[in-house]
Design an enzyme around this catalytic site. Structure first.
Site, mmCIF file in Angstrom:
data_model
loop_
_atom_site.group_PDB
_atom_site.id
_atom_site.type_symbol
_atom_site.label_atom_id
_atom_site.label_comp_id
_atom_site.label_asym_id
_atom_site.label_seq_id
_atom_site.Cartn_x
_atom_site.Cartn_y
_atom_site.Cartn_z
ATOM 1 N N ASP A 1 0.818 -1.227 0.000
ATOM 2 C CA ASP A 1 0.000 0.000 0.000
ATOM 3 C C ASP A 1 0.849 1.273 0.000
ATOM 4 O O ASP A 1 1.959 1.299 0.556
ATOM 5 C CB ASP A 1 -0.944 -0.008 1.201
ATOM 6 C CG ASP A 1 -2.073 -1.018 1.027
ATOM 7 O OD1 ASP A 1 -2.229 -1.532 -0.088
ATOM 8 O OD2 ASP A 1 -2.788 -1.287 2.009
ATOM 9 N N ASP B 1 1.386 3.989 1.631
ATOM 10 C CA ASP B 1 1.483 4.823 2.833
ATOM 11 C C ASP B 1 2.645 4.312 3.680
ATOM 12 O O ASP B 1 3.347 3.384 3.296
ATOM 13 C CB ASP B 1 0.162 4.811 3.619
ATOM 14 C CG ASP B 1 -0.310 3.397 3.969
ATOM 15 O OD1 ASP B 1 0.496 2.453 3.854
ATOM 16 O OD2 ASP B 1 -1.478 3.241 4.355
ATOM 17 N N GLU C 1 2.709 2.590 6.386
ATOM 18 C CA GLU C 1 2.560 1.199 6.796
ATOM 19 C C GLU C 1 2.924 0.265 5.638
ATOM 20 O O GLU C 1 3.620 -0.736 5.825
ATOM 21 C CB GLU C 1 1.105 0.960 7.243
ATOM 22 C CG GLU C 1 0.958 -0.209 8.170
ATOM 23 C CD GLU C 1 -0.415 -0.249 8.840
ATOM 24 O OE1 GLU C 1 -0.660 -1.215 9.563
ATOM 25 O OE2 GLU C 1 -1.227 0.668 8.611
ATOM 26 N N TYR D 1 -7.013 4.940 -3.314
ATOM 27 C CA TYR D 1 -6.612 4.452 -1.985
ATOM 28 C C TYR D 1 -7.308 5.248 -0.881
ATOM 29 O O TYR D 1 -7.330 6.483 -0.905
ATOM 30 C CB TYR D 1 -5.094 4.554 -1.848
ATOM 31 C CG TYR D 1 -4.564 3.824 -0.648
ATOM 32 C CD1 TYR D 1 -4.848 2.481 -0.448
ATOM 33 C CD2 TYR D 1 -3.756 4.472 0.282
ATOM 34 C CE1 TYR D 1 -4.360 1.803 0.652
ATOM 35 C CE2 TYR D 1 -3.253 3.792 1.382
ATOM 36 C CZ TYR D 1 -3.563 2.456 1.564
ATOM 37 O OH TYR D 1 -3.072 1.782 2.652
ATOM 38 N N ARG E 1 -6.721 5.458 2.401
ATOM 39 C CA ARG E 1 -5.975 6.008 3.544
ATOM 40 C C ARG E 1 -5.149 7.184 3.039
ATOM 41 O O ARG E 1 -4.054 7.009 2.529
ATOM 42 C CB ARG E 1 -5.085 4.931 4.176
ATOM 43 C CG ARG E 1 -5.890 3.843 4.860
ATOM 44 C CD ARG E 1 -5.012 2.859 5.610
ATOM 45 N NE ARG E 1 -5.829 1.882 6.304
ATOM 46 C CZ ARG E 1 -6.240 0.733 5.801
ATOM 47 N NH1 ARG E 1 -5.890 0.409 4.564
ATOM 48 N NH2 ARG E 1 -6.983 -0.108 6.498
#
Length: 779
Positions: free
Chosen positions: A82, A84, A86, A328, A330
């Protein structure tokens, strides 16, 4: 064997992406995180520069093995987790778990690819433009994980010692709990204040009605509390031409107050003010605003919103193969790509007309200081795909959320709304003035499609209404005066939407974590959601008070927000993560050691009262138990007197006397609340300890097959499952999970059979005796 191996987080996403990339690419999923700090003491070495001791998650080992197997003979490994912090950290952990983080030369390339939407163009562009892992983002995520670990694994054991085993504290969770508890204290301390308003129902010469509100009385402009009581309201009422002052709700007497000599003031239009107002649309969704609006308009929890959005992002088959329907979810950004802006303009022009579209796109400013991490807002990947067109492919929840995201995205690029506002001042004799305002939508603009919701109705101050034609000097006829008593209301308890909004305003935590934070608060029984509002539980209040009083700095809103900004600085490469941990840990652990000796468990879980025990005369105290607060005798264990305490009011709950009498001693039975609901208990306790269920078990009329004396009765287990047992329990412990039938088994002679029902086999009778296989389709 594929030449290129792509690793994503989700298996659903893997299938979608593999179709876009073709035969030269194999796409596998890591199934989320692959390494983490083990949930035990010592996973971070605070003595050696906070060295983390990561371990591969047990459930991830099989996925790592699958990836290793597929790596043989590849030319490139593309990490597509992903987009970001994380996701960046997962890619980094993945290399470590695969043994690819060393200096050994590899026969294939390792690249990081990033995309914010799962469409063919976005995927192909990302693969053609790879980059290296952004170590600054990894470091920021490492620092966050280690901070959360250090707080959780030092404060939680402290709570176990001082309050109760099994409690937890979290860096952001504890601040969210403090918000909920402080709001509850505001509500408990709130004292209502009376105030009055007076409205006038008026009529024009052409018999057109309007209602105006008193804004000036006896030459003084009225504030909210300037008509504080009925006496003042009655005085104004009389001077304004009122005759019968109506009774208010709650009045002891329902008769109106009569005015002896009512005045006859002239109601005249003194001033008519017209103005044009423009209203702008809200920006497209970020993670936080999506959670808020889905809670307001759809009633979704933050957890439900994020899980539904995840499915829309990962891909849904809409008739041409699976495709990601939103970008996405987030993100802190409110930016839209040029492609999206052009597509929005085209859709607006075709659906609503040229006058609703903008000549130049509308741009919004990011509130987040670090929003460059995720470059776009949450939007549909193909704006031309309208919700109506996709409805047949989506579940009910998916459609509702997609519809909300689509409308918000399109509306933000629609023309502004034009409102005509008219304000009319009406004189009513010397020193009295009423006012009425009307808002008319001259051009709806974006409001034709979408208007942002509000958390509480009181916030929605803009009311639409059309006024009749009025001109200065017009005389109006008074139809009725409407005095009304009001009382101020306490601040509302937090909803999920308003709590998310407050956390974001303070800059506490990251929006992508809000769903799990709120879920933790309810799972830990620190708070409960009742009618979509957060109510703190007794244990939540005690934990919050402990942390607020003794660890003030660490649950301070500004401290937590500043720490968040420092993590952002790490992600931007402006600060190193290890010095940040040193700055936090030294003062924190020293304070914890100090509080170990200062704080006593009894001070937190026991409150003194003025009451004495009715059974032994010793003082009563309020104690904190597993299920909340209750009264208990200080003479325990010699005296076991306890009494419940109402959760809402904190008042003593008096047991209700039942009409039933005890079958053992003849005393009246009391209706009490227990762990599994209401039950009957003898009022002669502790001399008689008889208890009975409140709802008597239903008899079957079938004699117990084991003792031959009792009757089998219908009961429910602690988990709500129906079963049948002998009413002579505990002398006889015979029980069945299935409905008994008074019919002997023709094969073994057992006194009864049981009725079984299966979908495939239908209804049949069976012998319950072990070793007997009798079975019959005859009922």
């Amino acid at each position: 064997m594929s030449q290129n191996l792509v690793i994503v987080e989700s298996p659903a996403k893997a299938k979608t992406i593999e179709k876009f990339l073709g035969h030269d690419y194999k796409v596998l999923a890591s199934f989320g995180h692959v390494r983490a700090l083990p949930s035990k003491q010592g996973s971070v070495d605070t003595e050696h520069d906070f060295e983390p001791k990561y371990a591969v998650l047990p459930e991830s080992k099989k996925h790592i093995d699958a990836i290793k197997k597929e790596m043989k003979g590849i030319s490139s490994l593309l990490l597509a987790t992903d987009p970001d912090r994380e996701g960046e950290a997962i890619s980094w952990h993945l290399l470590a778990a695969l043994g690819l983080d060393g200096k050994k030369k590899l026969p294939f390339e390792i690249k990081r690819v990033v995309f914010h939407e799962i469409t063919k163009d976005a995927i192909v562009h990302a693969v053609e433009n790879p980059r290296d892992i952004a170590l600054d983002l990894v470091d920021a995520q490492q620092a966050r994980s280690i901070l959360d670990y250090l707080v959780g694994f030092t404060l939680s054991p402290f709570l176990w010692k001082k309050i109760r085993y099994g409690l937890s504290a979290g860096r952001v969770q504890s601040v969210a709990l403090r918000l909920i508890c402080e709001r509850e204290k505001e509500i408990q301390a709130f004292k209502e204040q009376e105030y009055w308003t007076i409205a006038a129902k008026l009529e024009t010469a052409k018999k057109q009605g309007l209602t105006a509100t008193l804004v000036e009385a006896e030459g003084k402009k009225l504030g909210k509390f300037d008509i504080p009581d009925q006496e003042t309201a009655f005085r104004h009422f009389a001077k304004l031409g009122g005759k019968e002052f109506p009774p208010q709700e709650g009045d002891e007497k329902g008769t109106p107050l009569v005015v002896d000599k009512p005045a006859h003031p002239e109601y005249r239009v003194d001033k008519v003010t017209k103005s044009e107002r423009k209203r702008q649309p809200s920006p497209p969704f970020t993670t936080s605003t999506l959670q808020q609006e889905a809670a307001r308009k759809l009633g979704f929890s933050a957890k439900k919103t994020m899980s539904t959005a995840q499915k829309l992002y990962e891909g849904i088959d809409v008739g041409e193969g699976a495709v990601g329907l939103i970008t996405y979810m987030r993100t802190d950004s409110v930016a839209l790509s040029n492609v999206a802006l052009e597509e929005a303009k085209s859709v607006i022009t075709s659906l609503y007309g040229k006058e609703y579209a903008l000549e130049k796109p509308r741009f919004f400013k990011n509130k987040s200081k670090n929003a460059q991490e995720a470059h776009e807002a949450v939007r549909p990947t193909y704006i031309a795909k309208t919700p109506v067109e996709l409805k047949k492919f989506l579940s009910s929840d998916q459609f509702k959320l997609y519809d909300l995201i689509w409308k918000r995205t399109v509306a933000c690029q629609m023309a502004e709304a034009l409102l005509d506002q008219t304000s009319v001042d009406i004189g009513a004799g010397a020193g009295f003035r009423f006012r009425v305002a009307g808002t008319v939508i001259r051009f709806a603009g974006f409001m034709k499609l979408y208007i942002e919701g509000v958390d509480d109705e009181a916030e929605d101050k803009e009311k639409e209404g059309l006024l009749p034609p009025l001109a200065e000097g017009d005389i109006l006829k008074l139809q009725q005066l409407l005095p009304e008593r009001h009382f101020t209301q306490p601040p509302p308890r937090y909803t999920e939407a308003s709590l998310v909004k407050t956390l974001e305003e303070y800059g506490i935590g990251r929006p992508s974590t809000y769903a799990s934070i709120m879920n933790t608060l309810t799972e830990r029984k620190y708070a409960r959601l009742d009618k979509k509002r957060f109510f703190p539980e007794d244990v939540g209040m005690v934990v919050s008070d402990l942390l607020t009083n003794h660890f003030t700095q660490y649950v301070d809103y500004n401290f937590t927000a500043n720490l968040e900004e420092e993590l952002d600085m790490v992600s931007r490469g402006e600060k190193q993560w290890r010095p940040l941990l040193h700055e936090f840990w030294g003062p924190f652990i020293n304070l914890l050691k100090l509080k170990e000796g200062e704080v006593n468990k009894s001070d937190l879980t026991t409150e003194a009262t003025d009451e004495v025990c009715p059974e032994c005369g010793k003082p009563l105290v309020v104690k904190l138990g597993k299920f909340g607060k209750f009264y208990a005798c200080t003479g325990y264990p010699e005296c076991r007197y306890i009494r419940p305490l109402d959760k809402e009011t904190g008042e003593v709950v008096e047991p209700v006397v039942s009409e039933e009498v005890c079958d053992k001693c003849g005393s009246h039975m009391l209706i009490k609340d227990g762990r599994f609901g209401k039950y009957l208990a003898c009022s002669a306790y502790p001399n008689c300890k008889n208890i009975q269920p409140l709802v008597k078990p239903k008899g079957t009329g079938i004699t117990c097959a084991e003792c031959g004396k009792g009757e089998l009765i219908e009961k429910k287990s602690r988990f709500g499952k129906l079963f049948y047992s002998c009413n002579r329990y505990p002398e006889c412990k015979f029980a069945l999970w299935d409905l008994p039938v008074q019919q002997p088994c023709p094969k073994c002679g057992f006194p009864l059979l049981i009725k079984k029902v299966y979908k495939r086999e239908g209804e049949f009778l069976k012998c319950p005796k072990e070793g007997c296989d009798y079975k019959s389709n005859q009922s």
